[in-house]
Enzyme design. Structure first.
Site, short mmCIF file in Angstrom:
data_model
loop_
_atom_site.label_atom_id
_atom_site.label_comp_id
_atom_site.label_asym_id
_atom_site.label_seq_id
_atom_site.Cartn_x
_atom_site.Cartn_y
_atom_site.Cartn_z
N THR A 8 0.98 -1.29 0.02
CA THR A 8 0.06 0.08 -0.03
C THR A 8 0.76 1.44 -0.54
OG1 THR A 8 -1.84 1.41 0.82
CG2 THR A 8 -0.02 0.58 2.84
N GLY A 12 -2.56 6.36 6.11
CA GLY A 12 -4.02 6.23 6.68
C GLY A 12 -3.59 4.16 7.44
N LYS A 13 -3.46 4.05 6.44
CA LYS A 13 -4.50 2.68 5.50
C LYS A 13 -3.51 1.22 6.60
CE LYS A 13 -7.11 1.47 1.55
NZ LYS A 13 -6.77 0.54 0.70
N ASP A 68 -8.77 -3.31 0.17
CA ASP A 68 -9.00 -2.93 -0.81
C ASP A 68 -10.30 -1.97 -0.25
OD1 ASP A 68 -9.02 -1.76 -3.42
OD2 ASP A 68 -11.22 -1.94 -3.03
N SER A 69 -10.48 -0.63 0.17
CA SER A 69 -11.60 -0.80 1.25
C SER A 69 -12.70 0.18 0.41
CB SER A 69 -11.53 0.14 2.24
OG SER A 69 -10.58 -0.60 2.66
N PHE A 143 -8.48 9.02 7.98
CA PHE A 143 -7.87 10.33 6.87
C PHE A 143 -9.23 9.66 5.58
CE2 PHE A 143 -7.56 5.11 7.36
CZ PHE A 143 -7.64 4.54 5.30
N GLY A 144 -8.63 9.54 4.11
CA GLY A 144 -10.19 9.30 2.93
C GLY A 144 -11.61 9.82 3.75
N ASP A 146 -13.21 9.15 6.10
CA ASP A 146 -13.65 9.32 7.75
C ASP A 146 -14.21 11.27 8.17
OD1 ASP A 146 -13.03 6.87 8.67
OD2 ASP A 146 -10.82 7.81 8.94
P1 IMP Z 1 -8.31 1.65 -1.79
O1 IMP Z 1 -8.72 0.53 -0.94
O2 IMP Z 1 -6.62 1.73 -1.58
O3 IMP Z 1 -8.99 1.12 -2.69
O4 IMP Z 1 -9.38 3.24 -1.58
C1 IMP Z 1 -10.43 3.35 -1.66
C2 IMP Z 1 -10.57 4.58 -1.08
O5 IMP Z 1 -11.46 5.52 0.40
C3 IMP Z 1 -9.61 5.89 -0.55
O6 IMP Z 1 -9.80 7.03 -0.87
C4 IMP Z 1 -9.29 5.96 0.88
O7 IMP Z 1 -8.38 6.98 1.38
C5 IMP Z 1 -10.91 5.82 1.32
N1 IMP Z 1 -10.50 4.70 2.51
C6 IMP Z 1 -10.17 3.84 1.97
N2 IMP Z 1 -10.50 3.20 3.64
C7 IMP Z 1 -10.95 4.52 4.84
C8 IMP Z 1 -12.07 4.46 6.05
O8 IMP Z 1 -10.58 3.55 6.63
N3 IMP Z 1 -12.35 5.19 6.04
C9 IMP Z 1 -12.08 6.41 4.94
N4 IMP Z 1 -11.79 6.51 4.05
C10 IMP Z 1 -10.98 5.40 3.54
#
Ligand code: IMP
Length: 190
Positions: A8, A12-13, A68-69, A143-144, A146
């Site tokens: 990654t 934040g993750k 992946d989130s 982050f993101g 949140d």
């Molecule tokens: P990816 O998992 O790297 O594809 O991220 C997907 C998007 O969701 C990214 O812009 C992350 O910043 C956001 N994201 C992932 N996990 C979280 C979280 O726990 N809180 C807030 N935003 C998140």
């Protein structure tokens, strides 16, 4: 301490996952070559994370994990969902709030899928946290997305107003990584 690669670039993750790894006596490391996650476009986080884990393993030849989130908003038919990574830098939290302007149904959830890959298997762990989209951004932590998300039972407190341990105790990532590390610790014992 045992070490495991997490592919990654998302600090934040990595910070959240590292704290949970520590509970299991494991230290996470980013790939030494600085490789980031290779993302395909697919219909589910599970497909994206499993593919990314396999792709990274083929390059690095070491056991690793990928997270992946995404944020899924009910009134927007699950958007941004699997497009979350593209939507944050483009629409951003302000754009999401504008899309939600005047919409009563604020239901949403975060989902996290952790995929592990080694030379013999790929295994994925998915978990989610339900909550709602707030009317405004709040908080400086996390982050993101949140700042615009409030977890069920936390009223108008955003996830960006929670300390890392508090978020990890209830979050999609906290739950998915604990499931993974329980399985991984068991796998390494046998
Ligand atoms: P990816 O998992 O790297 O594809 O991220 C997907 C998007 O969701 C990214 O812009 C992350 O910043 C956001 N994201 C992932 N996990 C979280 C979280 O726990 N809180 C807030 N935003 C998140």
């Amino acid at each position: 301490m045992e070490r495991l690669i997490m592919v990654t670039h998302n600090k934040g993750k990595f910070k959240e996952a590292s704290k949970i790894a520590g509970e299991f006596g494991i230290e996470l490391e980013m790939p030494s070559g600085g490789e980031g996650k290779f993302e395909i476009q697919a219909d589910t986080l599970l497909e994206v994370s499993a593919y990314s884990a396999r792709y990274a393993f083929d390059k690095l030849k070491r056991p690793l994990i990928v997270d992946d989130s995404g944020l899924f908003i009910e009134a927007l038919k699950g958007f941004p969902g699997v497009y979350s990574a593209y939507v944050l830098p483009t629409l951003g939290n302000d754009g999401i709030l504008r899309l939600m302007d005047g919409i009563q149904n604020r239901e949403a959830y975060f989902e996290c899928c952790v995929s592990y890959c080694d030379s013999s298997e790929i295994k994925s762990f998915s978990e989610r946290i339900d909550g709602k989209i707030l009317n405004m951004k709040k908080g400086q932590d996390g982050f993101g997305f949140d700042p615009i998300f409030s977890a069920e039972g936390f009223n108008v407190t955003s996830m960006a107003e929670m300390a890392l341990d508090q978020k990890n105790a209830i979050s999609h990532r906290g739950k998915a990584f604990r499931s993974f590390f329980r399985w991984y610790s068991e796998k390494n014992r046998t």
